[in-house]
Design an enzyme around this catalytic site. Structure first.
Site, PDB file in Angstrom:
ATOM      1  N   ASP A 146       1.632 -10.917  -3.625  1.00 16.82           N
ATOM      2  CA  ASP A 146       2.967 -11.106  -3.152  1.00 16.82           C
ATOM      3  C   ASP A 146       2.966 -10.515  -1.857  1.00 16.82           C
ATOM      4  O   ASP A 146       2.176  -9.769  -1.350  1.00 16.82           O
ATOM      5  CB  ASP A 146       3.833 -10.409  -3.932  1.00 16.82           C
ATOM      6  N   LEU A 147       4.199 -10.952  -0.872  1.00 16.31           N
ATOM      7  CA  LEU A 147       4.226 -10.574   0.524  1.00 16.31           C
ATOM      8  C   LEU A 147       5.425  -9.537   0.932  1.00 16.31           C
ATOM      9  O   LEU A 147       5.160  -8.319   0.961  1.00 16.31           O
ATOM     10  CB  LEU A 147       4.344 -11.530   1.387  1.00 16.31           C
ATOM     11  N   ASP A 148       6.554 -10.158   0.880  1.00 17.35           N
ATOM     12  CA  ASP A 148       7.844  -9.225   0.995  1.00 17.35           C
ATOM     13  C   ASP A 148       7.785  -8.089   0.058  1.00 17.35           C
ATOM     14  O   ASP A 148       7.864  -8.374  -1.110  1.00 17.35           O
ATOM     15  CB  ASP A 148       9.164 -10.069   1.127  1.00 17.35           C
TER      16      ASP A 148
ATOM     17  N   ASP B 132       5.604  -6.617  -6.098  1.00 17.70           N
ATOM     18  CA  ASP B 132       6.700  -5.251  -6.314  1.00 17.70           C
ATOM     19  C   ASP B 132       7.662  -5.662  -7.469  1.00 17.70           C
ATOM     20  O   ASP B 132       8.304  -4.842  -8.095  1.00 17.70           O
ATOM     21  CB  ASP B 132       7.511  -4.776  -5.176  1.00 17.70           C
TER      22      ASP B 132
END
Length: 238
Positions: free
Chosen positions: A11-13, A180
């Site tokens: 994941d990124l954000d 997250d």
């Protein structure tokens, strides 16, 4: 716990960088641009009003729930039309927004950890957001980036995880998804048959009884430590 990991999806954000500062900043930058180039839109749709309009467009277009970029563009066009500004300005307004959206501040451990992880296994990004790794400057660490917009369905749908595994040519059970978000990342990956790693930077309590992440760390660096240890030769029998 040790198990075979042949690839990692990330994941990124809020995994590599916090999103909240970006979300607040892009609205101010976009509003400043509108003040200069589309003042009637800026007057009728200050930040709070623009946010409300955007949410209304989201409700109207559930078919685009996977495509934040298109929803943002439609919101800009709607605001300009309602204000009497030329909607042809929407492209330039979006570019102003998008350039700022991709100006990220990484968590302190992220960049070094990314380099360490990429040295061990292929990395792929899976995101519901619209960050652009090439613009951000870290695309060289990744085999590819798969967004909900390109795939057509967002996490936690199993299909986006399976599409990444297919592109990696690695079975889901040998891919570790790292993120997250409890539902989108951990539960979604688990139900798709991938291993999961929860990056729990805020020290939250895990809420589910029957599903748990395979791994849980407070930083990406700790995951890199785990992967390094997992790739050390076994000398116990030496």
């Amino acid at each position: 716990m040790h198990f075979q990991v042949r690839a990692i999806t990330l994941d990124l954000d809020d995994t590599l960088w916090p999103f909240a500062p970006i979300g607040a900043r892009v609205e101010r930058v976009l509003h400043d641009w509108l003040l200069q180039h589309c003042p009637r839109t800026a007057e009728q749709f200050p930040i709070e009003a623009m946010r409300a309009l955007r949410e209304a467009v989201y409700v109207e277009r559930p078919d685009l729930s996977h495509d934040f970029s298109q929803l943002r563009m439609l919101s800009l066009i709607r605001a300009m039309e309602l204000s009497g500004d030329d909607p042809a300005h929407a492209d330039a307004a979006f570019e102003t927004f998008y350039a700022e959206r991709n100006r990220v501040e990484f968590y302190p451990d992220s960049l070094a950890a990314l380099e360490r992880l990429a040295a061990r296994v292929p990395l792929a990004a899976i995101s519901n957001g619209n960050a652009d790794l090439a613009r951000i400057g870290v695309h060289h660490h990744f085999a590819f980036q798969l967004g909900a917009r390109e795939h057509g369905t967002p996490k936690p749908a199993a299909s986006i995880f399976h599409a990444a595994c297919t592109q990696l040519a690695i079975a889901p059970g040998e891919v570790l998804h790292v993120g997250d978000d409890i539902e989108m990342d951990v539960v979604g990956a688990h139900r798709a048959g991938l291993r999961s790693c929860w990056i729990n930077r805020e020290g939250h309590t895990w809420p589910h009884e029957l599903i748990r992440p395979d791994l849980e760390f407070t930083t990406l660096a700790a995951l890199a430590d785990w992967l390094d240890a997992a790739h050390q030769p076994d000398t116990a029998a030496a």
